[in-house]
Design an enzyme around this catalytic site. Structure first.
Site, PDB file in Angstrom:
ATOM      1  N   ARG A 185       0.843  -1.197   0.000  1.00 35.24           N
ATOM      2  CA  ARG A 185       0.000   0.000   0.000  1.00 35.24           C
ATOM      3  C   ARG A 185       0.877   1.246   0.000  1.00 35.24           C
ATOM      4  O   ARG A 185       1.533   1.561   0.998  1.00 35.24           O
ATOM      5  CB  ARG A 185      -0.933   0.009   1.208  1.00 35.24           C
ATOM      6  CG  ARG A 185      -1.772   1.298   1.274  1.00 35.24           C
ATOM      7  CD  ARG A 185      -2.996   1.212   2.164  1.00 35.24           C
ATOM      8  NE  ARG A 185      -2.693   1.140   3.576  1.00 35.24           N
ATOM      9  CZ  ARG A 185      -3.614   1.243   4.543  1.00 35.24           C
ATOM     10  NH1 ARG A 185      -4.894   1.416   4.223  1.00 35.24           N
ATOM     11  NH2 ARG A 185      -3.265   1.147   5.812  1.00 35.24           N
ATOM     12  N   ASP A 201      -4.042   3.174  14.353  1.00 33.67           N
ATOM     13  CA  ASP A 201      -3.211   3.712  13.287  1.00 33.67           C
ATOM     14  C   ASP A 201      -3.744   5.090  12.921  1.00 33.67           C
ATOM     15  O   ASP A 201      -4.576   5.653  13.646  1.00 33.67           O
ATOM     16  CB  ASP A 201      -3.147   2.760  12.091  1.00 33.67           C
ATOM     17  CG  ASP A 201      -4.492   2.588  11.384  1.00 33.67           C
ATOM     18  OD1 ASP A 201      -5.480   3.272  11.769  1.00 33.67           O
ATOM     19  OD2 ASP A 201      -4.554   1.782  10.437  1.00 33.67           O
TER      20      ASP A 201
END
Length: 537
Positions: free
Chosen positions: A160, A441
């Site tokens: 990613r 996160d």
């Protein structure tokens, strides 16, 4: 050094191999060809936000109705290693994490340069080194008397890159910062695409935070350019798009259509989606949500988006991937751990019975739980046959903000603690932290940040009737700041102070910023070894 390139941070050791002259030439070619389009698309986002602020409602685009109505087109068949994706593990790209994730028993590992990564230049370059070494099976090492070594059949690797909105300021071309997306994609692709193909796999990606099908078209153009540049067949790249912004939920079929020769499906990026739901509807008082813990996958707008995503993917013959359960194992408390793992089982059961083709986990010890649920309820490699033709999702459904729950002092305190802890960790170089047995996160921290702003801006009240003012939230932030050191290892007083002042400025602002990662990026310069180092000018 290609003409016009400047490197504004220290490059050392194996990092020099990653920033080789041929790799930099590829970066420059991509930047000069595609960055103007990226910047124009980011400007278009601002125009959409202005319209939403003015009261306009999102809708499915009228100009692409023919694409949605055409039943004949489907996406590319699954590439090698992506036929069965029932459990995927995610995490940052440090060396130990890469080995443990690839060895976890999950079908795939999403190596993350984005939400679970703090993008110091050292992290970005070392991550590229680690992935290059893992692909070539040269990543084994010893630490503290323990051997870290890849198994014979590691998980399929998917990468990613950062989202379109993020710059890479440590590399400038013609005095302009590079796109973080292009930088991350290009270095991984340039160094590894041919090696991956030779080993029976391919260059596979997760694409984050898109807001419009034209942003998917840009990725597709970059894929075609890059495959031609290296002389590999068109369609070799595969990309799964995270539907994690509210506008993208109205463009699912169009996003698949733009990427149809390279698509491997869509993913329910649930935490970023909640963040985007709040941010995009920031001036809409009807979109004020209760405590973060009450915004579940059963909430109206979340359930609608999941049903539409599964229907859309299976209509076009690609994977509909589920999202992340935030729970992580709780050591030393068997009872509490069982409660947490029961939540994971229930979440994965909901996903597989809804028709998802796979799910995400954040910790290797959760792999068996998720795998057992999917093995029991998904007997084949996927559920493309679950067409969900009965599903009808309207714009009203996707905007349904009716969520049972209250805003509580504990909810304010929890958001304040999560936002401060994450921001302090992020500017210290750590982008993924365990907090109260949940994995936090950037996406979860963003929910905490914009909820605090939303409650203050709309003059919300606690369940006790107490008004949520900027001064009240500031007091909570200063109160919980004293606990951050005990919650997150390695953060310093200076970083906590920066986080506190940043969050106070956010709750007092007329508009919350788009992304904390953009706001806090300048603080990473201290970790990067200084300013200008090398230039071809």
């Amino acid at each position: 050094m290609p003409q016009g390139v400047q490197i504004h941070a220290r490059v050392q050791g194996a990092q020099s191999d990653i920033l080789s002259e041929p790799a930099l030439a590829f970066l420059v070619a991509l930047h000069r060809t595609f960055n103007p389009t990226r910047l124009a698309l980011l400007d278009a986002r601002d125009v959409v936000q202005q319209r939403l602020d003015g009261g306009e409602q999102l809708d499915f685009p009228s100009e692409t109705a023919h694409i949605r109505a055409d039943p004949s087109w489907v996406c590319a068949p699954p590439a090698p290693g992506l036929e069965d994706r029932r459990v995927e593990i995610t995490g940052p790209t440090d060396r130990k994490m890469v080995i443990n994730a690839l060895n976890s028993g999950a079908k795939a590992f999403m190596a993350d340069f984005e939400d679970s990564n703090s993008p110091s230049f050292q992290n970005m370059l070392n991550g590229q080194v680690n992935l290059r070494d893992a692909i070539r099976r040269q990543i084994d090492f010893e630490q503290g008397g323990k051997q870290y070594k890849l198994t014979e059949k590691p998980a399929t690797l998917i990468v990613r890159p950062r989202g379109w909105h993020l710059d890479e300021p440590r590399i400038t071309v013609d005095h302009q910062p590079m796109s973080g997306s292009i930088f991350d994609f290009a270095l991984y692709f340039f160094h590894n695409a041919k090696e991956l193909i030779a080993r029976g796999s391919g260059p596979y990606f997760y694409l984050p935070k898109m807001e419009h099908y034209r942003e998917a078209r840009l990725w597709n153009d970059i894929f075609n350019f890059s495959q031609a540049y290296l002389g590999i067949p068109l369609g070799t790249i595969r990309a799964t798009v995270l539907i994690e912004t509210l506008p993208a939920a109205f463009h699912m079929e169009e996003i698949l259509f733009e990427l149809r020769h390279h698509s491997s499906g869509l993913n329910c990026g649930r935490w970023d989606y909640i963040f985007s739901f709040i941010k995009k509807r920031r001036l809409d008082k009807t979109a004020v949500l209760p405590d973060r813990k009450d915004v579940t996958m059963e909430s109206g707008f979340m359930d609608a988006y999941v049903r539409l995503l599964i229907q859309t993917c299976h209509k076009r013959r690609v994977a509909a991937m589920g999202g992340m359960s935030a729970q992580i194992p709780i050591k030393g408390d068997a009872k509490a751990n069982e409660v947490a793992m029961a939540k994971v089982r229930a979440d994965k059961l909901r996903e597989v019975t809804a028709g998802h083709d796979g799910t995400w986990i954040a910790h290797p010890l959760i792999n068996k739980i998720a795998m057992d649920v999917f093995n029991e309820h998904m007997l084949g490699p996927n559920q493309y046959h679950v067409r969900r033709e009965e599903v009808v999702v309207t714009p009203k459904d996707l905007l349904n903000s009716s969520v049972p729950g209250k805003i509580t002092h504990d909810g304010v305190k929890s958001n304040a603690s999560a936002a401060l802890a994450y921001c302090a960790a992020w500017i210290s170089g750590n982008g993924c932290i365990p907090l109260n047995f949940l994995m936090e996160d950037a996406a979860t921290a963003e929910i905490a940040r914009v909820q605090l702003w939303q409650w203050v801006y709309h003059k919300a009240r606690l369940d006790t009737g107490h008004p949520i003012t900027a001064s009240y939230v500031e007091g909570v932030l200063r109160e919980v700041a004293s606990n951050v050191k005990s919650l997150v290892a390695g953060v310093q007083d200076k970083q906590i102070a920066i986080a506190v002042e940043y969050m106070i400025s956010q709750v007092k602002a007329d508009r919350a910023s788009d992304f904390l990662t953009s706001d806090l990026m300048p603080y990473l310069e201290a970790l990067d070894g200084g300013k200008w180092i090398k230039s071809s000018l």
